[in-house]
Structure formats: C-alpha cells, structure tokens
Design a protein around this motif. Structure first.
Motif, short mmCIF file in Angstrom:
data_model
loop_
_atom_site.label_atom_id
_atom_site.label_comp_id
_atom_site.label_asym_id
_atom_site.label_seq_id
_atom_site.Cartn_x
_atom_site.Cartn_y
_atom_site.Cartn_z
N LEU A 149 -0.51 -2.97 -1.95
CA LEU A 149 0.93 -2.98 -1.77
C LEU A 149 1.34 -2.12 -0.59
O LEU A 149 2.20 -2.49 0.22
CB LEU A 149 1.63 -2.49 -3.04
CG LEU A 149 1.75 -3.46 -4.22
CD1 LEU A 149 2.40 -2.77 -5.40
CD2 LEU A 149 2.55 -4.70 -3.82
N LYS A 150 0.72 -0.95 -0.48
CA LYS A 150 1.06 -0.03 0.62
C LYS A 150 0.68 -0.63 1.97
O LYS A 150 1.34 -0.36 2.98
CB LYS A 150 0.33 1.31 0.41
CG LYS A 150 0.86 2.12 -0.76
CD LYS A 150 0.08 3.42 -0.92
CE LYS A 150 0.61 4.25 -2.08
NZ LYS A 150 -0.18 5.50 -2.27
N LYS A 151 -0.38 -1.44 1.99
CA LYS A 151 -0.83 -2.06 3.24
C LYS A 151 -0.10 -3.38 3.52
O LYS A 151 -0.41 -4.06 4.51
CB LYS A 151 -2.33 -2.33 3.17
CG LYS A 151 -3.18 -1.07 3.08
CD LYS A 151 -4.66 -1.44 2.90
CE LYS A 151 -5.54 -0.20 2.77
NZ LYS A 151 -6.96 -0.55 2.54
N ASN A 152 0.83 -3.73 2.63
CA ASN A 152 1.56 -5.00 2.75
C ASN A 152 0.63 -6.21 2.72
O ASN A 152 0.94 -7.26 3.31
CB ASN A 152 2.39 -5.03 4.04
CG ASN A 152 3.52 -4.01 4.00
OD1 ASN A 152 4.15 -3.83 2.96
ND2 ASN A 152 3.76 -3.36 5.13
N ALA A 153 -0.50 -6.06 2.00
CA ALA A 153 -1.43 -7.19 1.83
C ALA A 153 -0.96 -8.02 0.64
O ALA A 153 -1.62 -8.10 -0.41
CB ALA A 153 -2.86 -6.67 1.63
N ASN A 154 0.19 -8.64 0.82
CA ASN A 154 0.85 -9.29 -0.31
C ASN A 154 0.08 -10.48 -0.88
O ASN A 154 0.01 -10.65 -2.10
CB ASN A 154 2.25 -9.75 0.10
CG ASN A 154 3.16 -8.57 0.41
OD1 ASN A 154 2.83 -7.43 0.10
ND2 ASN A 154 4.31 -8.83 1.03
N LEU A 155 -0.49 -11.29 -0.01
CA LEU A 155 -1.22 -12.45 -0.50
C LEU A 155 -2.45 -12.04 -1.31
O LEU A 155 -2.73 -12.61 -2.37
CB LEU A 155 -1.64 -13.35 0.68
CG LEU A 155 -0.50 -14.09 1.38
CD1 LEU A 155 -1.05 -14.89 2.57
CD2 LEU A 155 0.20 -15.03 0.40
N GLN A 156 -3.17 -11.05 -0.81
CA GLN A 156 -4.35 -10.58 -1.53
C GLN A 156 -3.94 -9.93 -2.86
O GLN A 156 -4.60 -10.12 -3.89
CB GLN A 156 -5.13 -9.57 -0.67
CG GLN A 156 -6.44 -9.12 -1.33
CD GLN A 156 -7.21 -8.11 -0.48
OE1 GLN A 156 -6.85 -7.86 0.68
NE2 GLN A 156 -8.27 -7.54 -1.04
N PHE A 157 -2.86 -9.16 -2.80
CA PHE A 157 -2.37 -8.53 -4.04
C PHE A 157 -2.02 -9.59 -5.08
O PHE A 157 -2.43 -9.50 -6.25
CB PHE A 157 -1.13 -7.68 -3.75
CG PHE A 157 -0.45 -7.15 -5.00
CD1 PHE A 157 -0.85 -5.94 -5.55
CD2 PHE A 157 0.56 -7.88 -5.63
CE1 PHE A 157 -0.24 -5.47 -6.71
CE2 PHE A 157 1.16 -7.41 -6.78
CZ PHE A 157 0.76 -6.20 -7.33
#
Length: 453
Positions: free
Chosen positions: A20-28
C-alpha cells in the motif's frame, strides 16, 4: 483460497501494508483477494484509517461484503462510519439478510433508514422483515437466501436451477420443497439430488418429515434443535407453514457463544458487563446492584456471628476456621450450581431425573465433606493442639458441604420451574447463602460441644 496461520498473519499484514505504501495497488489487490475472508477481515481491521481509505478504492462493494461479514458486529458498527452512503448501501445489498439486519439494528434509526432507502427494494424489504421480528427469535436470526423447489421438478431441472441461484444462497446442502402457497412440504439433500437419475422427480426424492421451527421460537431452542439433529440448517416457518427462511449452523455458533456469555455474566453477577468494550462507568452500573445486594446478605453473616459471640469469647480459636468453612461451602455450592445449570441448558437433566441428580449432588457433597473432615482431624491437633476443636471443625465442614451441594443444586431448579433463566442463580448468591448456612451449622455444633473444650 489461501489461508494464513497464526505465525504468518502478522508478517503478511506488514507485507501488504508495504504494498500500500508503495502504491502497488494491483499487486495488493491480487494478493489480498487470494486470502480467506477471515484473514482479509483481520488484516483490514489492523489498517489505519488512511490505508483503509485506499483499500476501499481497490475493493468493490461486493468484495467488501465478504470482508465485512467476517468482522465482529462492534467492529462493523465503528468501521461503517468511514464509508460513503452509496458504497455502504451497495455493500449491504451483498450481505446476507440476517447479517445486514444485525448491522442496521445497531445503527441509529436515521442512519438505518437512509441505508434501507438506498438499498435495492427487494433486499431492503427482506432486511425490514427480519428487523421486525422480536430479538433472539428464529425469525430475527434467519436468512432469506435459501433455495426452494417445486415437487414436480426433475433432478435435472433442479440442478439447472442451482446453477443460477446457488451463488446467492447461504447454503445449498438442503433444498426445501414448497407447494403453490409457499408452504414447506419436504426437503431434499444435495447428496440425494446428485445421485438421482436426471429424470427423477423431486416428490420421489424428498422427505416429507421435515423438522422445522416457528419464527417466534427462542434462538436458544433453535440452537438445541440443530445440535440435536446435527443439521447444517433448519427451515423457519410461519404459523400456517409458509417457508420464511433458514437458520444456518454458523448463526447457531454465534447464538451459543452469546448464550454462554450471558450465562457467564449471570454466574458471576456481571450480566452485560463481561464485554471488554464496555466502559468502566457502564460496567460499574451493571455490576454494582448485585454487589450492593450481596453486601446486605453479608450483614446477615455478621448477624449470625454476633449471635454466637459468647461461644467465640470462650474459645477464640474457633474464629480462625470461619474463612475455611465459608470458603469451602461456597465453592462446593458453586460447583453443584454449575452442574445443574449446564444440565438444564443441554436438556440432559430431565433424562437423568431430578431426584437422581439431587441425590448424586448430596452424595458428592457428603463424600467431599468426609474427605475434608478426615484431613482436618489429622492436621488441626498437630498445629493447634486441640483434638476437640478438630472434631467440631470436621463435623461442621462435613455437614456444611453436604448442605451446600443441595442448595447449589436446588436453587437453579426452583428458578427454572419459575420460567426464569437458571443461570440467574449466580455464583455469588449461592456462595453468600452457603456462607450463612455454614456459619449456623458451625456455631450450633460448637455451642453444643462447648462443655467438652
């Protein structure tokens, strides 16, 4: 679907927070939705508000419904305030009706009305129906997501029906057969359906001896019935036999937990105050009436001691054994109370017979009293140098424990006959009564044998 164990949940939560902090939304989103809904709910509850706001943008209302259903009701009530009304209404549309009714009943009237108005009309009407039933009844805890069949359908037709309706049903292990007036006439198990010939009619597969419950049946009775028959679900019907909904085993588990919590509160004279979320003020408000009442009972104990002041003045040593006698009698009575209340709750007491239970508890008290008396007859002369005091204390504890077990067993039986929850015969109440009786027995025996000392 992935399921985390206790050792990895914290590590995986930290991993997802980093995404979430890395804005890796798709992976999250991909990794988060692979988890079991219970794990999703646990992780969701650990996120801070800002992180949860990000999650709402990645998880649609239907997916959020699965997460929300896995949360405790108190958590739902707190977290739903973060959602906008449109998102919330869409999510509630995808909750099972019993879960939606439970949640809305916890909200203030204006908020609940606004959400109901924003929901789909059919779903809103189902939720309103459940909310209209008295609390803690079969109607209040049932769900409307069940599959009903016509007896004239073939097995193949039912399987086609399942393909369409099963995704929205809470359970499909039992399929309920209704007539043209929607009255319950039979039940078919999924096993029988799958093993039948495709052209076999439902009327030939169903069992017409259906065990059902009325909508106004107490939830505890529903739980006992499902436990008795080892059901995964039970149909709920109206007075004219119309099928209204089903109560599933997961609801029964919640009921049993609620009833156990309530009984624990009664047992300890702390009803309503066992929840750790209750404030100190509210807890004190709920617990103080019993404590004050028991304090007045304690004054009776002081009165008993005062009546035998002359006996105490002559033999001061007798006072040293008062706590021993009071504590032992109170504990024995509470044990008998627990045995009888559990038997009444499980319905096993009637099978054994009330007289046999009372005789068993009395015999148990006598045997425990005898063991304690023999122990004291050996110990007291060694430490206090008085065999006669040992005889008095030994006789007293034998009689006290015998009486205490009868009191502990009889009081909940009387309360049960009066149609009151037997758990209301709380441990502190039984203990106080047995304290008074134990002191009367002790000082009566001591006074009668005083001339031997």
């Amino acid at each position: 679907m992935a399921r985390l164990n206790n050792e990895t949940i914290d590590d995986y939560t930290n991993h997802l927070i980093e995404l979430l902090k890395k804005n890796a939304n798709l992976q999250f989103r991909e990794e988060f939705l692979q988890l079991h809904p219970t794990d999703q709910a646990e992780i969701y509850a650990k996120l801070v508000k800002e992180q949860r706001q990000n999650l709402y943008e990645m998880i649609n209302p239907e997916e959020m419904a699965d997460i929300f259903q896995a949360l405790e009701l108190q958590e739902q009530k707190e977290l739903i305030l973060e959602l906008d009304q449109h998102y919330t209404s869409e999510m509630i549309n995808h909750l099972y009706t019993d879960d939606a009714a439970d949640l809305l009943s916890q909200l203030d009237e204006s908020a609940a009305h606004a959400l109901l108005k924003a929901m789909d009309l059919e779903d809103a009407n189902d939720v309103k129906e459940l909310m209209a039933y008295p609390p803690k009844t079969a109607g209040a805890i049932m769900t409307k997501e069940f599959i009903s069949l016509a007896s004239s359908h073939s097995a193949q037709q039912v399987i086609e029906q399942l393909r369409e309706e099963a995704p929205n049903a809470e359970t499909i292990y039992y399929l309920y057969v209704v007539n043209e007036q929607d009255q319950l006439v039979g039940v078919v198990s999924l096993r029988d359906l799958l093993t039948a010939q495709s052209n076999e009619l439902v009327q030939n597969l169903m069992s017409s001896r259906v065990v059902s419950v009325d909508s106004d049946t107490n939830q505890e009775e529903v739980a006992k019935m499902i436990k008795k028959y080892n059901f995964l679900a039970a149909p709920v019907v109206s007075s004219d036999g119309t099928l209204l909904g089903i109560v599933t085993v997961d609801d029964v588990i919640d009921v049993l937990e609620d009833e156990a919590t309530e009984d624990l509160g009664e047992f300890t004279a702390a009803r309503g105050a066992t929840d750790i979320n209750v404030s100190a003020f509210q807890s004190a408000k709920l617990r103080s009436p019993w404590i004050v009442l028991l304090m007045f009972f304690g004054l009776l104990t002081a009165g008993v001691i005062e009546q035998f002041e002359e006996t105490l003045n002559q033999i001061i040593l007798l006072a040293a054994f008062i706590p021993l006698l009071m504590g032992s009698a109170g504990n024995a009575g509470t044990q008998s109370l627990a045995v009888v209340v559990r038997g009444l709750a499980l319905g096993t007491l009637e099978k054994k017979g009330l007289f046999r239970i009372l005789l068993k508890e009395f015999s148990t008290g006598m045997m425990i009293g005898f063991i304690c008396a023999m122990t004291l007859l050996l110990i007291i002369p060694i430490f206090y140098g008085s065999y006669m005091v040992a005889v008095i204390v030994g006789m007293s504890i034998f009689c006290s424990l015998s009486v205490a077990t009868i009191v502990g067993a009889t009081v909940p039986l009387i309360i049960h006959k009066l149609k009151i929850d037997p758990a209301f015969a709380s441990g502190p109440f039984i203990t106080t009564v047995n304290d008074i009786l134990g002191l009367l027995i002790y000082f009566t025996i001591a006074t009668s044998l005083l001339h031997y000392l």
